[in-house]
Write a protein that holds these residues in place. Structure first.
Motif, mmCIF file in Angstrom:
data_model
loop_
_atom_site.group_PDB
_atom_site.id
_atom_site.type_symbol
_atom_site.label_atom_id
_atom_site.label_comp_id
_atom_site.label_asym_id
_atom_site.label_seq_id
_atom_site.Cartn_x
_atom_site.Cartn_y
_atom_site.Cartn_z
ATOM 1 N N THR A 38 55.665 0.944 38.300
ATOM 2 C CA THR A 38 55.837 1.101 36.964
ATOM 3 C C THR A 38 55.269 0.215 35.930
ATOM 4 N N ASP B 179 61.640 -8.250 34.963
ATOM 5 C CA ASP B 179 61.816 -7.975 34.296
ATOM 6 C C ASP B 179 60.876 -9.021 33.370
ATOM 7 N N ARG C 254 58.413 -0.583 23.288
ATOM 8 C CA ARG C 254 58.371 -0.649 24.342
ATOM 9 C C ARG C 254 58.904 0.470 25.599
ATOM 10 N N ASP C 255 58.030 1.106 25.977
ATOM 11 C CA ASP C 255 58.036 2.141 26.964
ATOM 12 C C ASP C 255 57.236 1.818 28.718
ATOM 13 N N ALA C 256 58.217 2.260 29.311
ATOM 14 C CA ALA C 256 57.585 2.462 30.704
ATOM 15 C C ALA C 256 58.105 3.771 31.382
ATOM 16 N N GLN D 255 58.961 -10.515 24.663
ATOM 17 C CA GLN D 255 59.073 -9.156 22.900
ATOM 18 C C GLN D 255 59.968 -10.324 22.385
ATOM 19 N N ASN E 216 64.852 -3.057 35.350
ATOM 20 C CA ASN E 216 66.081 -4.075 35.562
ATOM 21 C C ASN E 216 66.285 -4.867 36.003
ATOM 22 N N SER F 96 54.843 -0.848 32.445
ATOM 23 C CA SER F 96 55.403 -0.540 30.965
ATOM 24 C C SER F 96 54.054 -1.453 29.776
ATOM 25 N N THR G 71 59.775 8.965 32.968
ATOM 26 C CA THR G 71 59.323 8.189 32.310
ATOM 27 C C THR G 71 60.948 7.364 32.783
ATOM 28 N N THR G 72 60.828 6.164 32.272
ATOM 29 C CA THR G 72 62.225 5.328 32.806
ATOM 30 C C THR G 72 62.742 4.408 31.538
ATOM 31 N N THR G 73 63.658 4.187 31.815
ATOM 32 C CA THR G 73 64.122 2.578 31.733
ATOM 33 C C THR G 73 62.977 1.166 31.459
ATOM 34 N N THR G 74 63.155 0.579 30.928
ATOM 35 C CA THR G 74 62.193 -0.245 31.538
ATOM 36 C C THR G 74 62.948 -1.567 32.281
#
Length: 168
Positions: free
Chosen positions: A128, A15, A27-29, A21, A12, A130, A7-10
């Protein structure tokens, strides 16, 4: 259990999905390694989501029967396609391609309750994946909250399976 997925943050940088949004949203990534450096983002999406396990297809079929009664759009329960030359506007399973380039592909499916987006972004060594869901109605918010445990397992299982099989 899902050794090929983290799992990661969206993302950077670059994007593009963030421009879609609208609150309230989910939201997930997830990140997975790429072993085939020649694959484009669309190749990676097809290598992951074009091979859904039978148990996922069965769950999607059950989901479609239930949510159609509440006005959600339902379609095919897979994302496989015979088209290997995808372009903006093409349909991949239940989604339409919104944008496509070598390093990212964004698909969408929309109905009166929510707008769903899937982005596959690649760099040199990882992809990634997302998910973004803009929830437009109370039913949309309730639906997203109800399916989150399933989303958590299914997304990771499908991505992990593709990585383990070295399709990506």
């Amino acid at each position: 259990m899902f050794s090929y997925v983290t799992t990661t943050t969206t993302p950077n940088t670059d994007d593009n999905l963030a421009t879609c949004q609208h609150a309230p949203y989910f939201r997930d990534a997830l990140v997975t390694p790429i072993t085939n450096q020649t694959l484009t983002a669309s190749d990676i999406q097809l290598a992951i989501f074009g091979y859904l396990p039978k148990w996922v297809t069965l769950l999607m079929n059950m989901r479609n029967k239930i949510v159609s009664k509440f006005g959600f759009d339902v379609g095919v329960s897979h994302m496989a396609t015979n088209n290997t030359h995808l372009k903006v506007g093409d349909k991949v399973g239940f989604m339409h391609i919104l944008s496509i380039c070598d390093n990212e592909m964004i698909c969408t499916a929309k109905d009166k309750h929510m707008d769903f987006y899937l982005s596959v972004q690649r760099n040199k060594t990882t992809a990634t994946i997302s998910t973004l869901v803009n929830q437009k109605t109370l039913f949309g918010r309730l639906y997203v909250n109800a399916i989150l445990p399933f989303h958590y397992v299914i997304a990771r299982a499908v991505i992990n399976k593709a990585a383990k099989a070295k399709r990506i």
